[in-house]
Scaffold this motif. Structure first.
Motif, PDB file in Angstrom:
ATOM      1  N   LEU A  65     -75.457 -42.524  35.646  1.00 45.54           N
ATOM      2  CA  LEU A  65     -74.056 -42.380  35.251  1.00 45.54           C
ATOM      3  C   LEU A  65     -73.193 -41.989  36.449  1.00 45.54           C
ATOM      4  CD1 LEU A  65     -71.817 -42.169  33.057  1.00 45.54           C
ATOM      5  CD2 LEU A  65     -72.565 -39.799  32.728  1.00 45.54           C
ATOM      6  N   CYS A  66     -73.703 -41.045  37.238  1.00 41.80           N
ATOM      7  CA  CYS A  66     -72.969 -40.617  38.436  1.00 41.80           C
ATOM      8  C   CYS A  66     -72.787 -41.789  39.397  1.00 41.80           C
ATOM      9  CB  CYS A  66     -73.710 -39.486  39.147  1.00 41.80           C
ATOM     10  SG  CYS A  66     -73.669 -37.932  38.263  1.00 41.80           S
ATOM     11  N   ARG A  84     -72.868 -45.027  38.840  1.00 38.82           N
ATOM     12  CA  ARG A  84     -72.108 -46.172  38.356  1.00 38.82           C
ATOM     13  C   ARG A  84     -70.690 -45.849  37.908  1.00 38.82           C
ATOM     14  NH1 ARG A  84     -75.546 -49.302  34.103  1.00 38.82           N
ATOM     15  NH2 ARG A  84     -73.642 -50.503  34.121  1.00 38.82           N
ATOM     16  N   PHE A  85     -70.419 -44.556  37.555  1.00 39.91           N
ATOM     17  CA  PHE A  85     -69.131 -44.281  36.932  1.00 39.91           C
ATOM     18  C   PHE A  85     -68.427 -43.014  37.409  1.00 39.91           C
ATOM     19  CE2 PHE A  85     -66.588 -42.986  33.140  1.00 39.91           C
ATOM     20  CZ  PHE A  85     -65.711 -44.064  33.147  1.00 39.91           C
ATOM     21  N   LEU A  86     -69.141 -41.907  37.550  1.00 34.32           N
ATOM     22  CA  LEU A  86     -68.477 -40.628  37.807  1.00 34.32           C
ATOM     23  C   LEU A  86     -68.138 -40.380  39.261  1.00 34.32           C
ATOM     24  CD1 LEU A  86     -70.425 -38.225  35.406  1.00 34.32           C
ATOM     25  CD2 LEU A  86     -68.274 -39.457  35.000  1.00 34.32           C
ATOM     26  N   ASN A 138     -67.717 -41.970  43.494  1.00 32.44           N
ATOM     27  CA  ASN A 138     -67.669 -43.067  44.451  1.00 32.44           C
ATOM     28  C   ASN A 138     -68.737 -42.725  45.483  1.00 32.44           C
ATOM     29  OD1 ASN A 138     -67.263 -44.750  46.592  1.00 32.44           O
ATOM     30  ND2 ASN A 138     -65.030 -44.607  46.530  1.00 32.44           N
TER      31      ASN A 138
END
Length: 91
Positions: free
Chosen positions: A70-71, A73-75, A77
């Motif tokens: 999750l980090c 891919r989303f949370l 950069n």
């Protein structure tokens, strides 16, 4: 869930900070304002963000893999930010 595995609930805390060497204008602005507010002894301010949520998984390792993904891919950069994940079982 295959095999009838019991899912456990984990509380997740994700702290996201800029990587060392990346300019942090928000942290710099905060640090510059501190002496005017009477905080002359504070230095090295770095700004970041945090996320709290719960995740269900078969075990802590599986929960960590899910949160790390999750980090990535989303949370965050990943080019300019690092993340630190803390997991605790929810009773």
């Amino acid at each position: 869930m295959a095999g009838g595995e019991q899912l456990k609930r984990f509380s997740a805390l994700v702290e996201v900070m800029l990587r060392p060497g990346i300019a942090d204008p928000q942290g710099t602005t905060i640090e510059r304002a501190l002496p005017a507010l009477g905080f002359e002894t504070i230095s090295g301010v770095r700004a970041g963000k945090s996320f709290r949520f719960e995740v269900e998984a078969t075990d802590e390792e599986a929960a960590r893999r899910e949160v790390d993904e999750l980090c990535r891919r989303f949370l965050t950069n990943p080019v300019i930010e690092n993340s630190n994940v803390t997991l605790e079982p929810v009773p």
